[in-house]
Design a protein around this motif. Structure first.
Motif, PDB file in Angstrom:
ATOM      1  N   GLN A  73       1.949 -83.645  -3.482  1.00  0.00           N
ATOM      2  CA  GLN A  73       1.510 -84.560  -2.437  1.00  0.00           C
ATOM      3  C   GLN A  73       2.632 -84.816  -1.436  1.00  0.00           C
ATOM      4  N   ALA A  74       2.314 -84.613  -0.154  1.00  0.00           N
ATOM      5  CA  ALA A  74       3.307 -84.832   0.888  1.00  0.00           C
ATOM      6  C   ALA A  74       3.703 -86.305   0.890  1.00  0.00           C
ATOM      7  N   HIS A  75       4.985 -86.601   0.833  1.00  0.00           N
ATOM      8  CA  HIS A  75       5.532 -87.965   0.746  1.00  0.00           C
ATOM      9  C   HIS A  75       5.146 -88.666  -0.559  1.00  0.00           C
ATOM     10  N   GLY A  76       4.678 -87.922  -1.549  1.00  0.00           N
ATOM     11  CA  GLY A  76       4.447 -88.521  -2.862  1.00  0.00           C
ATOM     12  C   GLY A  76       3.135 -89.251  -3.022  1.00  0.00           C
ATOM     13  N   PRO A  77       2.976 -89.883  -4.194  1.00  0.00           N
ATOM     14  CA  PRO A  77       1.666 -90.398  -4.584  1.00  0.00           C
ATOM     15  C   PRO A  77       1.225 -91.681  -3.876  1.00  0.00           C
ATOM     16  N   GLN A  78       2.131 -92.381  -3.213  1.00  0.00           N
ATOM     17  CA  GLN A  78       1.754 -93.676  -2.641  1.00  0.00           C
ATOM     18  C   GLN A  78       1.227 -93.514  -1.218  1.00  0.00           C
ATOM     19  N   ALA A  79       0.041 -94.075  -0.958  1.00  0.00           N
ATOM     20  CA  ALA A  79      -0.570 -93.927   0.366  1.00  0.00           C
ATOM     21  C   ALA A  79       0.271 -94.632   1.421  1.00  0.00           C
ATOM     22  N   ALA A  80       0.207 -94.113   2.648  1.00  0.00           N
ATOM     23  CA  ALA A  80       0.841 -94.744   3.807  1.00  0.00           C
ATOM     24  C   ALA A  80       2.322 -95.054   3.587  1.00  0.00           C
ATOM     25  N   THR A  81       3.033 -94.159   2.901  1.00  0.00           N
ATOM     26  CA  THR A  81       4.434 -94.403   2.579  1.00  0.00           C
ATOM     27  C   THR A  81       5.237 -93.121   2.762  1.00  0.00           C
ATOM     28  N   GLY A 213      -5.708 -73.410  12.038  1.00  0.00           N
ATOM     29  CA  GLY A 213      -6.692 -74.247  12.719  1.00  0.00           C
ATOM     30  C   GLY A 213      -7.197 -75.351  11.806  1.00  0.00           C
ATOM     31  N   CYS A 214      -7.849 -76.343  12.422  1.00  0.00           N
ATOM     32  CA  CYS A 214      -8.358 -77.483  11.658  1.00  0.00           C
ATOM     33  C   CYS A 214      -9.764 -77.178  11.154  1.00  0.00           C
ATOM     34  N   THR A 215     -10.053 -77.513   9.878  1.00  0.00           N
ATOM     35  CA  THR A 215     -11.431 -77.409   9.391  1.00  0.00           C
ATOM     36  C   THR A 215     -11.977 -78.789   9.023  1.00  0.00           C
ATOM     37  N   ASN A 216     -11.370 -79.823   9.542  1.00  0.00           N
ATOM     38  CA  ASN A 216     -11.848 -81.195   9.324  1.00  0.00           C
ATOM     39  C   ASN A 216     -11.970 -81.566   7.856  1.00  0.00           C
ATOM     40  N   VAL A 217     -10.991 -81.148   7.084  1.00  0.00           N
ATOM     41  CA  VAL A 217     -10.987 -81.478   5.662  1.00  0.00           C
ATOM     42  C   VAL A 217     -10.429 -82.886   5.440  1.00  0.00           C
ATOM     43  N   GLY A 218      -9.471 -83.273   6.277  1.00  0.00           N
ATOM     44  CA  GLY A 218      -8.963 -84.642   6.225  1.00  0.00           C
ATOM     45  C   GLY A 218      -7.777 -84.869   5.303  1.00  0.00           C
ATOM     46  N   GLU A 219      -7.209 -83.797   4.721  1.00  0.00           N
ATOM     47  CA  GLU A 219      -6.043 -83.997   3.853  1.00  0.00           C
ATOM     48  C   GLU A 219      -4.854 -84.543   4.657  1.00  0.00           C
ATOM     49  N   CYS A 220      -4.777 -84.162   5.944  1.00  0.00           N
ATOM     50  CA  CYS A 220      -3.677 -84.614   6.802  1.00  0.00           C
ATOM     51  C   CYS A 220      -3.638 -86.123   6.879  1.00  0.00           C
ATOM     52  N   SER A 221      -4.800 -86.673   7.227  1.00  0.00           N
ATOM     53  CA  SER A 221      -4.910 -88.104   7.438  1.00  0.00           C
ATOM     54  C   SER A 221      -4.620 -88.867   6.142  1.00  0.00           C
ATOM     55  N   ALA A 222      -5.080 -88.310   5.015  1.00  0.00           N
ATOM     56  CA  ALA A 222      -4.847 -88.968   3.725  1.00  0.00           C
ATOM     57  C   ALA A 222      -3.359 -88.966   3.366  1.00  0.00           C
ATOM     58  N   ALA A 223      -2.620 -87.956   3.850  1.00  0.00           N
ATOM     59  CA  ALA A 223      -1.196 -87.860   3.509  1.00  0.00           C
ATOM     60  C   ALA A 223      -0.317 -88.584   4.530  1.00  0.00           C
ATOM     61  N   CYS A 224      -0.857 -88.879   5.696  1.00  0.00           N
ATOM     62  CA  CYS A 224      -0.031 -89.394   6.799  1.00  0.00           C
ATOM     63  C   CYS A 224       0.557 -90.759   6.463  1.00  0.00           C
ATOM     64  N   LYS A 226       1.672 -92.854   8.400  1.00  0.00           N
ATOM     65  CA  LYS A 226       1.320 -93.819   9.441  1.00  0.00           C
ATOM     66  C   LYS A 226      -0.192 -93.951   9.597  1.00  0.00           C
ATOM     67  N   GLU A 227      -0.927 -93.391   8.678  1.00  0.00           N
ATOM     68  CA  GLU A 227      -2.391 -93.509   8.632  1.00  0.00           C
ATOM     69  C   GLU A 227      -3.074 -93.143   9.947  1.00  0.00           C
ATOM     70  N   ILE A 228      -2.590 -92.065  10.577  1.00  0.00           N
ATOM     71  CA  ILE A 228      -3.259 -91.564  11.778  1.00  0.00           C
ATOM     72  C   ILE A 228      -4.633 -91.038  11.346  1.00  0.00           C
ATOM     73  N   GLY A 229      -5.687 -91.471  12.033  1.00  0.00           N
ATOM     74  CA  GLY A 229      -7.049 -91.133  11.606  1.00  0.00           C
ATOM     75  C   GLY A 229      -7.559 -89.838  12.225  1.00  0.00           C
ATOM     76  N   LEU A 230      -8.635 -89.313  11.622  1.00  0.00           N
ATOM     77  CA  LEU A 230      -9.217 -88.063  12.127  1.00  0.00           C
ATOM     78  C   LEU A 230      -9.810 -88.220  13.526  1.00  0.00           C
ATOM     79  N   ASP A 231     -10.028 -89.451  13.970  1.00  0.00           N
ATOM     80  CA  ASP A 231     -10.610 -89.643  15.300  1.00  0.00           C
ATOM     81  C   ASP A 231      -9.714 -89.045  16.384  1.00  0.00           C
TER      82      ASP A 231
END
Ligand code: HEM
Ligand code: SF4
Ligand code: FES
Lengths: 248, 259
Positions: A73-81, A213-224, A226-231
């Protein structure tokens, strides 16, 4: 705490790397993840071995220098960290932890856990800026902007350019990072003059760097962190469509 | 000191890994064809999305057409014949069918070519794999597997399906005017593996559409978060309705409701 680590060791960009096991004892649960690695490195140095290279700077979650894929997990197991803000109390005594670099063709490994993220700089150079006359700072209310847009732009501007989105994406795409910049600048009046050339230039630089390319899977946003959203990716797509049609 | 490239690299790593990450020299990439927006990752995604939506429209029409089977042999065969004679004698025989077929072939070609190019780029974008597996956390976490593996299942299905019901190569009923008989014959309980394959392919199709529809809308229209959530709900509903509408025909034959 006693931990079994497996860390990616790679002497330089051109040599093949491998996961190397390390045991470490007496880790305080109040230590940050990077402090745990500092302790490991002190042991390695005192044994005359090569310390583990990893990126860091502010260690307070704001600069985007730290990285590390921890147990996949990018930046480890804790969300938004960010990794620098992750603490060992998130782990338990006896845990085995895998530590790897961001893995992307566009982010070649320099040494061990340090990767070259200058591909992001090239994306920014291709349009992630505004051209404004310099001088004294204008009054804050000189250019009105709707509160909603200001908030959305501010959220997008929270991106610290760490690259966790690329590391987490199954396609190795840099879309979330790029989209955060396009949204941030495109939502403000100051960003309008270059809006069209910005998105075309940035997407070209993104592809040229070898991101997927992006396939709208959303793993990026879950790992970010700074909680940047898919919007923001929706916004990027929309800006791109309009600019591409107008440029054609 | 003689500053060979190697010495310089060692020096930079030793002095500052942070600075290095911002300044390292880059391997020269092979020259590519001039950059065109439609060849970019987003341009190809739009092509994939638009062709995908066209295919969904075809599926809706096809599914609805299949339901004629419940009105009996005559109605079903009249419908199939109607598709062929549409516009006659003003238009030549099978004009509508051929316009639809050409459109379908074009959409399928665009859909598959863009998917293959993007998949290859994605694979090149991560040349070294992670040693540890991560728990998926994304909004559409199933999509990684269902889009690419599902696509392979669907392609195999369509190939079989054309041999079965369009060309009748593998169908016992060779009379091309008897679509009803062909459907009943192919799903005969004795040929249950055919039915099972159809149903499995439909499940793959359902998962493919569940992600594909909202992903296409996200790529083409770029909705905000609220509209993205709505699109996801619509996408799931369309997938479920399509799968149910297609599955009901073979199941009806299996259970003797249509014979
Ligand atoms: C299980 C339910 C289904 C049944 C009973 C069914 C039945 C048929 C029949 C009878 C035909 C021949 C029509 C004619 O003679 O003009 C046909 C054609 C076709 N079907 Fe299906 N179908 C089903 C599901 C699907 C699905 C899920 C797909 C797509 C993934 C599909 C794609 C096609 C295609 C591409 C053709 C060829 C159209 C043409 O003739 O040009 N079908 N189907
Ligand atoms: S979008 Fe998030 S994960 Fe990606 S670079 Fe910015 S802060 Fe890091
Ligand atoms: S070291 Fe600055 S964000 Fe982690």
């Amino acid at each position: 705490m006693k931990l079994s680590l497996r860390i990616w060791r790679q002497p330089d960009a051109d040599t093949k790397g491998e996961m190397v096991p390390y045991e470490i004892d007496g880790v305080s649960e109040d230590a940050s993840f990077l402090e745990m690695l500092d302790v490991l490195n002190e042991h390695l140095i005192s044994e005359g071995k090569d310390p583990v290279a990893f990126d860091h700077d502010c260690r307070e979650g704001i600069c985007g220098a730290c990285s590390l894929v921890i147990d996949g997990q990018a930046h480890g197991p804790q969300a938004a960290t960010t990794t620098c803000q992750l603490h060992m109390r998130k782990f338990s005594d006896g845990d085995s932890i895998d530590i790897e670099p961001w893995r992307a063709g566009a982010f070649p490994v320099i040494k061990d856990l340090v990767v070259d993220r200058s591909a992001f700089d090239r994306i920014i150079q291709a349009g992630g800026y505004i051209s404004a006359p310099t001088g004294t700072a204008p009054d804050a209310h000189a250019v009105p902007i709707p509160k909603q847009d200001a908030d959305a732009a501010f959220n997008a501007a929270a991106c610290i350019g760490c690259g966790a989105c690329v590391a987490a994406c199954p396609n190795g795409s840099g879309m979330l990072f790029m989209a955060a910049k396009v949204a941030h600048l495109g939502l403000t009046p100051q960003g309008q003059p270059e809006r069209q050339t910005r998105v075309l230039g940035m997407v070209a630089a993104h592809d040229e760097a070898g991101f997927g390319g992006c396939t709208n899977v959303g793993e990026c946003s879950a790992a970010c962190p700074k909680e940047i959203g898919l919007d923001v990716i929706g916004r990027l797509n929309k800006d791109f469509r309009k600019a591409a049609i107008r440029a054609a | 000191m003689n500053w060979t490239r190697e010495a310089y690299r060692v020096y930079r790593v030793a002095v500052s890994t942070e600075l290095q990450s911002r300044t390292a020299a880059h391997p020269v990439k092979r020259a590519r064809a001039p950059w065109k927006p439609w060849r970019s990752t987003i341009g190809l995604k739009v092509a994939m999305g638009v062709s995908g939506i066209l295919l969904v429209l075809f599926l809706v029409a096809h599914m609805a057409g299949n339901l004629h089977v419940f009105e009996g042999r005559e109605s079903m065969n009249d419908y199939a014949a109607g598709l062929r004679s549409f516009g006659e004698p003003l238009l030549p025989h099978e004009s509508l069918l051929w316009v639809m077929r050409l459109g379908l072939i074009a959409a399928v070609a665009v859909h598959i070519v863009s998917a293959v190019v993007l998949t290859r780029r994605a694979m090149q974008a991560r040349p070294v794999r992670y040693a540890s597996k991560k728990p998926a956390k994304g909004e559409s976490r199933h999509a990684v597997a269902t889009m690419r593996w599902g696509a392979i299942v669907i392609v195999l299905f369509v190939a079989w399906h054309l041999m079965d019901l369009t060309w009748r190569t593998v169908n016992p009923v060779k009379d091309l005017h008897d679509a009803y008989g062909a459907v009943v014959a192919t799903f005969d309980p004795e040929r249950w593996p055919v039915t099972v394959f159809y149903l499995l392919a439909l499940v793959a199709l359902g998962f493919h559409l569940r992600h594909g529809i909202w992903s296409a809308v996200q790529t083409i229209a770029g909705p905000n978060t609220r509209w993205r959530k709505r699109t996801q709900a619509v996408s799931l509903a369309v997938a479920v309705l399509l799968v149910a509408g297609f599955a009901i025909v073979p199941l009806a034959v299996t259970f003797g409701l249509v014979s």
